[in-house]
Design an enzyme around this catalytic site. Structure first.
Site, mmCIF file in Angstrom:
data_model
loop_
_atom_site.group_PDB
_atom_site.id
_atom_site.type_symbol
_atom_site.label_atom_id
_atom_site.label_comp_id
_atom_site.label_asym_id
_atom_site.label_seq_id
_atom_site.Cartn_x
_atom_site.Cartn_y
_atom_site.Cartn_z
ATOM 1 N N LYS A 182 -19.030 42.869 -6.647
ATOM 2 C CA LYS A 182 -18.713 42.073 -7.830
ATOM 3 C C LYS A 182 -19.951 41.228 -8.116
ATOM 4 C CE LYS A 182 -16.105 38.147 -9.492
ATOM 5 N NZ LYS A 182 -15.025 37.174 -9.289
ATOM 6 N N ALA A 221 -11.261 35.966 -14.082
ATOM 7 C CA ALA A 221 -11.432 34.512 -14.141
ATOM 8 C C ALA A 221 -10.704 33.873 -15.325
ATOM 9 C CB ALA A 221 -12.894 34.100 -14.196
ATOM 10 N N THR A 277 -7.553 31.333 -8.089
ATOM 11 C CA THR A 277 -7.021 29.976 -8.003
ATOM 12 C C THR A 277 -5.543 29.897 -8.367
ATOM 13 O OG1 THR A 277 -9.225 29.247 -8.687
ATOM 14 C CG2 THR A 277 -7.496 27.587 -8.674
#
Lengths: 65, 262
Positions: free
Chosen positions: B96, B184, B207
Site C-alpha cells: 500500500k 481512508a 479508525t
C-alpha cells in the site's frame, strides 16, 4: 566508530551491518535494514562494511492502517 | 468476486491493524468482520526489543492476506526503501503505497506517488496506491503499472465519509474495469454502504472500527453495510425523482371520485 542507528547517535565496534544487528540483540529477530537510505537485504548484511557516520535503519513488523 | 492482481479476496472489507485497545480485540474484530485482508506497517525496532515479533505472530494466526503500507513516508526514496524492507519482513510483494504531502491533511503527494509507483512496479511489486480522486493521477498510476486504485474518501482518521462523491462517481465510471477501493476517511457503516452502492469494489478503513466503543461489534456492522451496499449496486438502484409517485395502485381507491380529481 560513531554511527546513527534509527536516528540516534551510537558508538559501536561492529564492522558490518550483520555484526551491528547482532550487537543490538537483533541476531535472530524479524527485522529489515537500510543503510544511508538504501535497503540492505538480510543475506547481504554480512558483506556491508560500516563507516563513520553511517545512518542505519532497523525496522520490524508493526500495526498499520 | 473481488480480485487484486489475480488473487481472489473473500471479503470487500479491508481493515487496518492499528489503534485497537488490545491485540486480542484486534484479532476478534478481524474475525467478526469477516475481513480477509489487513494492512500493516514497519517501524523502528529498539535495541534488544522484540516488539515486532509478537505482532508478526498475531498476524500469522489471523490467516489473512497482509498488505504492508509506507505510512509516514514523505519522499519517493523513503517510500521505495520502506516498501523494500516491508517486502522482506512480510514476505509479500503487495504494498500500500503512501507518499504523504503534509501532516495536517495527510494528503497524498501525487507526483511522488506516481514516480514511486513506477519504480516499485518495475521492481516486481504489486502496488496499491493511496491517492486523491484525481483522474489524471489515476491514469498515470495505471500507466505506471498499478492494477488497483485506492482514492481517499476523506482525510485519514477524519471519519468524514465521502467528501467528494461527484468525483468518486466519475472515477468509477472512468475506470469500469479496475478494482477501486475507498481508502481512508470512512467513519460510519453508512459511509461504506454509500461507496459500495456507487460501485466501489471494497473499503479500507482502520479508525472507525478500532476506536469504536465495541470494535468487534463495529466490525460486524461494517461487514453487513458493505455487503448490503454491494448487493444494492448489483441489483440496480432506482433513479431518484423530484416529485412524489404513489406506490399503492390508484385504480380502485375507495371513495375515489373522478369528478373531484384534479
Amino acid at each position: 566508530m560513531r554511527i546513527i542507528v534509527n536516528g540516534e547517535t551510537t558508538q559501536t565496534q561492529a564492522k558490518t551491518l550483520e555484526e551491528l544487528c547482532a550487537a543490538l540483540g537483533h541476531g535472530t529477530s524479524k527485522v529489515a535494514t537500510a543503510l544511508n537510505g538504501d535497503f540492505v537485504p538480510a543475506p547481504q548484511r554480512g558483506a556491508i562494511k560500516l563507516a563513520e557516520n553511517d545512518a542505519v535503519e532497523i525496522v520490524s513488523p508493526r500495526q498499520g492502517g | 468476486m473481488l480480485e487484486f492482481y489475480g488473487t481472489e479476496i473473500g471479503s470487500r472489507l479491508l481493515i487496518g491493524t492499528a489503534l485497537y485497545p488490545s491485540p486480542q480485540i484486534l484479532a476478534d474484530a478481524v474475525k467478526a468482520s469477516g475481513s480477509r485482508l489487513v494492512t500493516v506497517s514497519v517501524r523502528r525496532e529498539a535495541a534488544r526489543a522484540r516488539s515486532g515479533q509478537g505482532f508478526w505472530e498475531l498476524i500469522k494466526q489471523l490467516d489473512v492476506y497482509v498488505l504492508p503500507n509506507t505510512a509516514g513516508c514523505n519522499t519517493v526514496k523513503e517510500a521505495v526503501t520502506t516498501a523494500q524492507m516491508a517486502r522482506e519482513l512480510f514476505e509479500t510483494d503487495w504494498i500500500k503505497l503512501e507518499v504523504i504531502a503534509n501532516n495536517d491533511t495527510l494528503q497524498p503527494e501525487v507526483f511522488g506517488l506516481v514516480e514511486a509507483a513506477r519504480i516499485l512496479n518495475e521492481d516486481g511489486f504489486k502496488v496499491f496506491p493511496y491517492m486523491t480522486e484525481d483522474l489524471v493521477v489515476a491514469e498515470k498510476l495505471v500507466a505506471a503499472g498499478c492494477e488497483v486504485l485506492m482514492p481517499w474518501g476523506a482525510p485519514i482518521g477524519s471519519g468524514q465519509g465521502l467528501a467528494n462523491p461527484l468525483a468518486l462517481r466519475t472515477m468509477r465510471s472512468y475506470f469500469p474495469d479496475i478494482p477501486l477501493v475507498i481508502d481512508a476517511g470512512i467513519g460510519a457503516p453508512s459511509h461504506a454502504a454509500r461507496a459500495m452502492e456507487m460501485g466501489y469494489d471494497a473499503i479500507l478503513l482502520n479508525t472507525a472500527i478500532a476506536k469504536a466503543g465495541d470494535p468487534v461489534k463495529m466490525g460486524r456492522a461494517f461487514s453487513q453495510a458493505i455487503e448490503a451496499g454491494r448487493l444494492a449496486y448489483e441489483s440496480g438502484l432506482m433513479e431518484p425523482r423530484d416529485m412524489a409517485s404513489p406506490s399503492t395502485p390508484v385504480a380502485g381507491t375507495p371513495f375515489f371520485n373522478i369528478d373531484g380529481a384534479s
